[in-house]
Design a protein around this motif. Structure first.
Motif, PDB file in Angstrom:
ATOM      1  N   GLU A  61      -2.375  -1.393  -6.051  1.00 33.03           N
ATOM      2  CA  GLU A  61      -3.400  -0.385  -6.319  1.00 33.03           C
ATOM      3  C   GLU A  61      -4.773  -0.971  -6.035  1.00 33.03           C
ATOM      4  OE1 GLU A  61      -4.169   0.830 -10.329  1.00 33.03           O
ATOM      5  OE2 GLU A  61      -3.223  -0.959 -11.158  1.00 33.03           O
TER       6      GLU A  61
ATOM      7  N   TYR B 298      -8.558  -2.239  -6.436  1.00 32.29           N
ATOM      8  CA  TYR B 298      -9.410  -2.821  -7.478  1.00 32.29           C
ATOM      9  C   TYR B 298     -10.862  -2.756  -7.016  1.00 32.29           C
ATOM     10  CZ  TYR B 298      -5.594  -4.787 -10.287  1.00 32.29           C
ATOM     11  OH  TYR B 298      -4.499  -4.950 -11.108  1.00 32.29           O
TER      12      TYR B 298
ATOM     13  N   PRO C 298      -9.083  -2.055 -12.026  1.00 38.15           N
ATOM     14  CA  PRO C 298      -8.414  -1.079 -11.150  1.00 38.15           C
ATOM     15  C   PRO C 298      -9.265   0.182 -11.000  1.00 38.15           C
ATOM     16  CG  PRO C 298      -6.889  -1.935 -12.812  1.00 38.15           C
ATOM     17  CD  PRO C 298      -8.258  -2.419 -13.192  1.00 38.15           C
TER      18      PRO C 298
ATOM     19  N   TYR D 155      -6.843  -4.591  -2.678  1.00 37.11           N
ATOM     20  CA  TYR D 155      -5.636  -4.043  -3.278  1.00 37.11           C
ATOM     21  C   TYR D 155      -4.915  -5.169  -4.016  1.00 37.11           C
ATOM     22  CZ  TYR D 155      -5.355   0.759  -1.612  1.00 37.11           C
ATOM     23  OH  TYR D 155      -5.562   2.109  -1.431  1.00 37.11           O
TER      24      TYR D 155
ATOM     25  N   TYR E 248      -0.119  -3.648  -9.396  1.00 37.54           N
ATOM     26  CA  TYR E 248      -0.228  -2.519 -10.317  1.00 37.54           C
ATOM     27  C   TYR E 248      -0.428  -3.043 -11.737  1.00 37.54           C
ATOM     28  CZ  TYR E 248       1.269   1.578 -13.011  1.00 37.54           C
ATOM     29  OH  TYR E 248       1.344   2.621 -13.900  1.00 37.54           O
ATOM     30  N   ALA E 249      -1.463  -2.533 -12.414  1.00 40.48           N
ATOM     31  CA  ALA E 249      -1.864  -3.072 -13.716  1.00 40.48           C
ATOM     32  C   ALA E 249      -1.146  -2.431 -14.894  1.00 40.48           C
ATOM     33  CB  ALA E 249      -3.373  -2.914 -13.893  1.00 40.48           C
TER      34      ALA E 249
END
Length: 665
Positions: free
Chosen positions: A451, A453, A496, A524, A527-528
């Motif tokens: 995702e 950032y 993010p 990128y 995923y957090a």
């Protein structure tokens, strides 16, 4: 007749526009093609609100490129209505001026991160940049972004510390911060040996010497006029910016299109920098598609334009190094190549960073649809979005070919809200879904998602810094630095993009309107994970009609209202926010007081409702929940559920979908 522009050669009073002596040589006609040795192409880049557009204004006015009523206007380069209203630059613009027999082509660029695509495009047109930095704030998030792009192109920036006359200015510290930034971005020794000038664009002067700056500031404090001008900056541009490279004689004409302009008489005009050769009015040209080189269209040059100040000046011919607009090929697009018929290979263009968020545009299907707008159908919306994508390469339009909706991908909430606001003013009615982040598959392990950032920089008072850090940490942010700048705390987080959606209004409330927040795309990353719920539940209208003060008075006890007495409402419309978290509550704001012949005890009581602040596009985009939509009309912005029917909405609520499953690119 071509417009002639007076040039200035004395430093005594640049605003006076002295007459040009014949012995100085050169033609005063800006529309003539001049040798490349006397051309300078420079871009003005900066963080938002650091004064670059004011600086361009000052250069144009003092060089004589502006005249008449435009001399009294401020920020003349921000010609778009939304730019004037919001006080920001949205579109990059090209202008030029004459100084010492040299033509200086200037490109003004946006400073907001959401419009970074405009900055990336223009770097292929210029040979150097003027980096404008606030002398008190120092380098900010967008400063890092634009400088990264400029250094990657091998450009050698000139640095202007603007607003040096402010009491809070700190030139030595900002100079050190800039040098650290240059080194951190991998600048070469030549790039770090930049010229530093100190300026006050608002007052109209600059200097290389801080002692001279001190004398200007002292004169202003005494009520006198500072005897300065912008000559040092113009001289620095002539000395430090190299002339454009490119062969004119014996080379075929070629030009990379970086921007499209609409002319009411000529139609579409293509703006770009002539890479090689010479082009004249009446020459045969072809448009080549980017990358493939396929011939899109063949035609002839009907007009050649050069922009000086805010005016367009016709040219008979232009050569390599000139920044011109060409008409005669209506099918041309951004990043296309316009060239002579014997050219078959397209020019390389600069790829821009990918979009990070998306929204879906669809037809307004609410019960109140069609009452205000004139452009209502899905075909009209699709055609308008496709036209926007032709000129704004930072936007991507995606359609699955089955549904009537169109997915619009962009850089941020502000960029998308500007597009929506422009369309509603044109007469469109739309339904817009909440913004969502664009995920990607991890190339090393496709089972995992990546995702976007962003780096966020906030300047806040010390007494609220703890609250800001707590909120950003809950949104998966990672604290990178905490330093004192003047009387503020500057906090830098890596967070993010999902964590920033909807945070702007919350940040404004937490800092009581005194905080400043800026962010730019970073990279990128992994995923957090899921976020905690940050918004309370909604009050949903259960009937169609007109809201009454009698009903709203009872509903207001449950929370905050979004509608006023007399507003039209319908089933499924969000009319307020509950004061307690939980499930959404169905309410009836249309209920009227029953009329009887019995006098009630409270009949004469006055109903007092809390005033309702109308929605702005930025506010509603930041506030909206994933299962809601924004109804946009020329005069109204309403919040509603995507599924209006309460039975279907309840059934759909049982399907719990993770935000990562919305879209993975």
């Amino acid at each position: 007749m071509r417009a002639s522009v007076a040039r200035v050669h004395t430093t005594a009073d640049l605003r006076a526009e002295p007459a040009v002596s014949p012995s100085e040589g050169g033609s005063a006609d800006l529309g003539d093609m001049i040798p490349t040795e006397r051309i300078r192409n420079v871009g003005i880049i900066a963080h938002v609100d650091h004064g670059k557009t004011t600086l361009v204004d000052c250069l144009l006015k003092q060089s004589g490129a502006l005249s008449g009523a435009t001399m009294q206007e401020s920020r003349v380069m921000d010609s778009n209505t939304l730019e004037k209203e919001r006080g920001i630059t949205i579109l990059s613009k090209v202008t030029s001026l004459m100084y010492k027999d040299h033509r200086i082509n200037i490109v003004d660029t946006p400073g907001h991160a959401d419009f970074g695509g405009e900055v990336e495009r223009i770097l292929s047109m210029v040979d150097s940049v003027v980096l404008v930095v606030d002398a008190s704030e120092g380098p900010m998030a967008q400063t890092k972004f634009v400088l990264t792009k400029a250094l990657a192109r091998g450009l050698h920036p000139l640095v202007v510390l603007n607003k040096i006359d402010r009491p809070a200015s700190r030139p030595d510290e900002v100079d050190s911060e800039l040098l650290e930034l240059f080194l951190a971005l991998g600048a070469t020794d030549e790039q770090t040996s930049y010229d530093m000038l100190y300026a006050s664009a608002k007052e109209g002067w600059c200097s290389r010497d801080l002692s001279v700056v001190a004398s200007y500031v002292e004169a202003v404090e005494k009520g006198q006029k500072a005897n300065g001008n912008m000559v040092p900056l113009l001289d620095a541009i002539l000395d430090r910016v190299p002339p454009p490279r490119g062969q004119r004689e014996g080379a075929p004409f070629s030009m990379l299109v970086t921007q499209l302009e609409a002319n009411p008489y000529l139609g579409k005009c293509a703006l770009g920098r002539v890479t090689s050769g010479i082009v004249s009015v009446g020459d045969s040209i072809r448009v080549l598609a980017p990358e493939t080189g396929d011939v899109i269209e063949a035609g002839k040059v009907t007009k050649l334009f050069l922009r000086s100040g805010v005016q367009q000046i016709e040219m008979a011919q232009a050569g390599a190094g000139d920044l011109v607009a060409i008409s005669g090929v209506p099918k041309v697009g951004v990043n296309s190549t316009i060239a002579s018929p014997d050219v078959t290979t397209p020019l390389e263009f600069i790829p821009i960073d990918p979009p990070t968020i998306s929204v879906t545009f669809s037809v307004n299907d609410s019960p109140l649809a069609g009452r205000e707008g004139t452009l209502l159908t899905s075909n009209m919306i699709r055609d308008r979005l496709l036209r926007e994508a032709e000129t704004n390469v930072a936007l991507q339009i995606v359609s699955d070919g089955k549904s009537e909706s169109m997915e619009v991908r962009g850089r941020g909430e502000l960029q998308l809200s500007v597009l929506i606001e422009t369309m509603r003013r044109e007469g469109f009615e739309l339904s817009v879904t909440p913004p969502r982040v664009l995920f990607k598959r991890d190339p090393e392990n496709p089972k995992f998602a990546l995702e976007p950032y962003e780096e966020i920089t906030v300047d806040v008072d010390h007494d609220v810094s703890g609250n800001v850090i707590e909120k950003l940490t809950k949104r998966k942010g990672e604290l990178k630095s905490f330093v004192d700048v003047a009387d503020k705390a500057r906090i830098v987080f890596h967070i993010p993009t999902r964590g920033l959606l909807g945070y702007a209004s919350e940040f404004k409330n937490d800092t009581h309107g005194t905080g400043v927040m800026n962010h730019s795309f970073l990279h990128y990353g992994q995923y957090a994970g899921a976020f905690e719920k940050t918004r309370k539940s909604s009050m949903i209208c259960m009937a169609q009609g007109t809201a009454t003060s009698y009903a709203l008075n009872m509903v207001e006890a449950r929370g905050r209202l979004f509608v006023r007495n007399g507003d039209d409402v319908y089933s499924g419309m969000v009319v307020g926010e509950l004061s307690k978290d939980g499930t959404d509550l169905d309410v009836n704001p249309t209920k009227a007081k029953q009329l009887t012949n019995v006098r009630a005890a409270g009949k004469d009581e006055t109903i007092r409702l809390t005033p309702v602040k109308p929605w702005s596009l930025e506010a509603v985009i930041a506030y909206i929940n994933p299962d809601e939509a924004i109804e946009v009309t020329p005069s109204q912005i309403r919040l509603r559920k995507q599924i209006l029917d309460p039975t279907r909405r309840k059934q759909n609520s049982r399907k719990r979908i993770s935000d990562i499953s919305h879209f993975i690119d």
